[in-house]
Design a protein around this motif. Sequence first.
Motif, PDB file in Angstrom:
ATOM      1  N   LEU A 164      36.107  47.930  30.418  1.00  0.00           N
ATOM      2  CA  LEU A 164      34.746  48.159  30.893  1.00  0.00           C
ATOM      3  C   LEU A 164      34.008  48.987  29.852  1.00  0.00           C
ATOM      4  CD1 LEU A 164      32.844  47.674  33.313  1.00  0.00           C
ATOM      5  CD2 LEU A 164      33.598  49.869  34.231  1.00  0.00           C
ATOM      6  N   THR A 165      32.877  48.473  29.391  1.00  0.00           N
ATOM      7  CA  THR A 165      32.152  49.137  28.312  1.00  0.00           C
ATOM      8  C   THR A 165      30.649  49.076  28.541  1.00  0.00           C
ATOM      9  OG1 THR A 165      31.807  49.153  25.905  1.00  0.00           O
ATOM     10  CG2 THR A 165      32.061  47.005  26.944  1.00  0.00           C
ATOM     11  N   LYS A 166      29.935  49.950  27.864  1.00  0.00           N
ATOM     12  CA  LYS A 166      28.475  49.867  27.811  1.00  0.00           C
ATOM     13  C   LYS A 166      28.039  49.342  26.444  1.00  0.00           C
ATOM     14  CE  LYS A 166      27.291  53.431  31.215  1.00  0.00           C
ATOM     15  NZ  LYS A 166      28.603  54.037  31.514  1.00  0.00           N
ATOM     16  N   ASN A 167      28.991  48.783  25.724  1.00  0.00           N
ATOM     17  CA  ASN A 167      28.706  48.206  24.409  1.00  0.00           C
ATOM     18  C   ASN A 167      29.382  46.837  24.286  1.00  0.00           C
ATOM     19  OD1 ASN A 167      27.627  48.279  21.742  1.00  0.00           O
ATOM     20  ND2 ASN A 167      29.633  48.882  20.942  1.00  0.00           N
ATOM     21  N   ASN A 181      45.017  37.508  29.067  1.00  0.00           N
ATOM     22  CA  ASN A 181      45.057  38.235  30.334  1.00  0.00           C
ATOM     23  C   ASN A 181      44.107  39.430  30.348  1.00  0.00           C
ATOM     24  OD1 ASN A 181      46.824  39.231  28.332  1.00  0.00           O
ATOM     25  ND2 ASN A 181      48.003  40.406  29.817  1.00  0.00           N
ATOM     26  N   ALA A 182      43.196  39.482  29.390  1.00  0.00           N
ATOM     27  CA  ALA A 182      42.192  40.547  29.352  1.00  0.00           C
ATOM     28  C   ALA A 182      40.964  40.129  30.153  1.00  0.00           C
ATOM     29  CB  ALA A 182      41.793  40.848  27.911  1.00  0.00           C
ATOM     30  N   ILE A 183      40.435  41.054  30.930  1.00  0.00           N
ATOM     31  CA  ILE A 183      39.196  40.852  31.677  1.00  0.00           C
ATOM     32  C   ILE A 183      38.138  41.715  31.004  1.00  0.00           C
ATOM     33  CG2 ILE A 183      38.051  41.143  33.907  1.00  0.00           C
ATOM     34  CD1 ILE A 183      40.884  40.841  35.161  1.00  0.00           C
ATOM     35  N   LEU A 184      37.092  41.085  30.499  1.00  0.00           N
ATOM     36  CA  LEU A 184      36.088  41.797  29.713  1.00  0.00           C
ATOM     37  C   LEU A 184      34.892  42.153  30.591  1.00  0.00           C
ATOM     38  CD1 LEU A 184      36.237  39.768  26.374  1.00  0.00           C
ATOM     39  CD2 LEU A 184      37.670  41.664  27.178  1.00  0.00           C
ATOM     40  N   TRP A 219      33.933  33.898  27.064  1.00  0.00           N
ATOM     41  CA  TRP A 219      35.190  34.366  27.659  1.00  0.00           C
ATOM     42  C   TRP A 219      35.185  34.006  29.139  1.00  0.00           C
ATOM     43  CZ3 TRP A 219      39.319  35.716  25.074  1.00  0.00           C
ATOM     44  CH2 TRP A 219      40.383  36.340  25.735  1.00  0.00           C
ATOM     45  N   ASP A 220      36.271  33.440  29.630  1.00  0.00           N
ATOM     46  CA  ASP A 220      36.313  32.993  31.024  1.00  0.00           C
ATOM     47  C   ASP A 220      36.307  34.138  32.025  1.00  0.00           C
ATOM     48  OD1 ASP A 220      36.269  30.323  30.466  1.00  0.00           O
ATOM     49  OD2 ASP A 220      38.440  30.075  30.481  1.00  0.00           O
ATOM     50  N   LYS A 221      37.049  35.190  31.718  1.00  0.00           N
ATOM     51  CA  LYS A 221      37.243  36.265  32.693  1.00  0.00           C
ATOM     52  C   LYS A 221      36.291  37.422  32.387  1.00  0.00           C
ATOM     53  CE  LYS A 221      41.623  35.828  31.607  1.00  0.00           C
ATOM     54  NZ  LYS A 221      41.667  34.426  31.168  1.00  0.00           N
ATOM     55  N   SER A 245      27.620  34.992  34.848  1.00  0.00           N
ATOM     56  CA  SER A 245      28.663  34.282  35.588  1.00  0.00           C
ATOM     57  C   SER A 245      29.999  35.027  35.579  1.00  0.00           C
ATOM     58  CB  SER A 245      28.851  32.867  35.018  1.00  0.00           C
ATOM     59  OG  SER A 245      29.699  32.098  35.843  1.00  0.00           O
ATOM     60  N   PRO A 246      30.017  36.276  36.079  1.00  0.00           N
ATOM     61  CA  PRO A 246      31.290  37.007  36.155  1.00  0.00           C
ATOM     62  C   PRO A 246      32.148  36.453  37.285  1.00  0.00           C
ATOM     63  CG  PRO A 246      29.580  38.246  37.266  1.00  0.00           C
ATOM     64  CD  PRO A 246      28.902  37.038  36.663  1.00  0.00           C
ATOM     65  N   PHE A 247      33.457  36.556  37.149  1.00  0.00           N
ATOM     66  CA  PHE A 247      34.309  36.096  38.240  1.00  0.00           C
ATOM     67  C   PHE A 247      34.388  37.157  39.332  1.00  0.00           C
ATOM     68  CE2 PHE A 247      37.615  38.779  36.542  1.00  0.00           C
ATOM     69  CZ  PHE A 247      38.463  39.022  37.614  1.00  0.00           C
ATOM     70  N   MET A 248      34.021  38.419  38.983  1.00  0.00           N
ATOM     71  CA  MET A 248      34.065  39.496  39.965  1.00  0.00           C
ATOM     72  C   MET A 248      33.085  40.593  39.569  1.00  0.00           C
ATOM     73  SD  MET A 248      37.386  41.613  41.422  1.00  0.00           S
ATOM     74  CE  MET A 248      37.765  42.469  39.895  1.00  0.00           C
ATOM     75  N   MET A 249      32.579  41.326  40.579  1.00  0.00           N
ATOM     76  CA  MET A 249      31.645  42.425  40.341  1.00  0.00           C
ATOM     77  C   MET A 249      31.990  43.611  41.232  1.00  0.00           C
ATOM     78  SD  MET A 249      27.863  40.703  40.216  1.00  0.00           S
ATOM     79  CE  MET A 249      27.111  42.338  40.108  1.00  0.00           C
TER      80      MET A 249
END
Length: 302
Positions: A164-167, A181-184, A219-221, A245-249
Amino acid sequence: MSLIKRVGRTSLKRPRGRVTLPPEWIGKDVIVLSQEEYSYWKKRDKNLFLVKTIFQEILNSKSNGRRMFNVVTKTWNPVSGCLHHCSYCWARKLANTKLKNSHRYKEGFKPRLNEEEFKTRFKDGDFVFVSDMGDLFGDFIPREWILKVLEHIQHFPKTFFLFLTKNPGRYEKFLEDMPENAILGATIETNRDKLYLENVISGAALPSIRYDAMKKLKWDKKFISVEPILDFDLEVLCKWVKDISPFMMYVGYDNYHNRLPEPPLSKTLKFLEEISEVTLVVRKTIKPAWFERLESHLDGIQ
């Protein structure tokens, strides 16, 4: 606009301006979608598949004995510290108060590589929040540190790692090294750059810049955190979510009495209703804005 049409034998011909359909479709109802509608449903189907895959791994892992809705199972801080100076940052306040005498934070919230963390091992099905005490992809973090983190998580292909980033514009520079397996993720508290600047919320990239980076990110995730939520324009912020289009919020109000420029609860509930149609929404602290609670209190003592 969608159109449902029964296929007849005349549909098999090819007059000018029409599409030829296969004979096996005769007698069946066919839904005709615009390109925009098709893209929307294709994205939604992809996101639903990702949610199913990830949560099947997490919830069915024998190693996890936790409450069902506690998605994050572990935090891991191979890099800590941040120089965004967000006005609401609980991590910086913690580092400068309760943790100020610890070895890791003896220099305050200055970015630091924590070598001891690379001995950490992870279980299959874990959902790990990486560097919750910092911003791993801030411009102030050396590239070598980030690559060291990515190299370590390569050893745990059945563990999910949330960044999780602000950049988020910096993600693009590491996609070749990014494990599948990384979620960006990115924090986007509002769509209003002017509000962000006028209230001196943070020294990080403006919300519109983060939105643009996440929208373009291949990126998919993808994950979005609207926490702490700041006042926003409903139509615009909903469009941003659909574009990314995030998979989760995650969505939630400030928990630390910072008196931020928050939206009224009614607007937030409308936002939650609309975005829940396009992605999985985890509701964090949802409550009346601080000024609504103050007004209610004042009304009660009059």
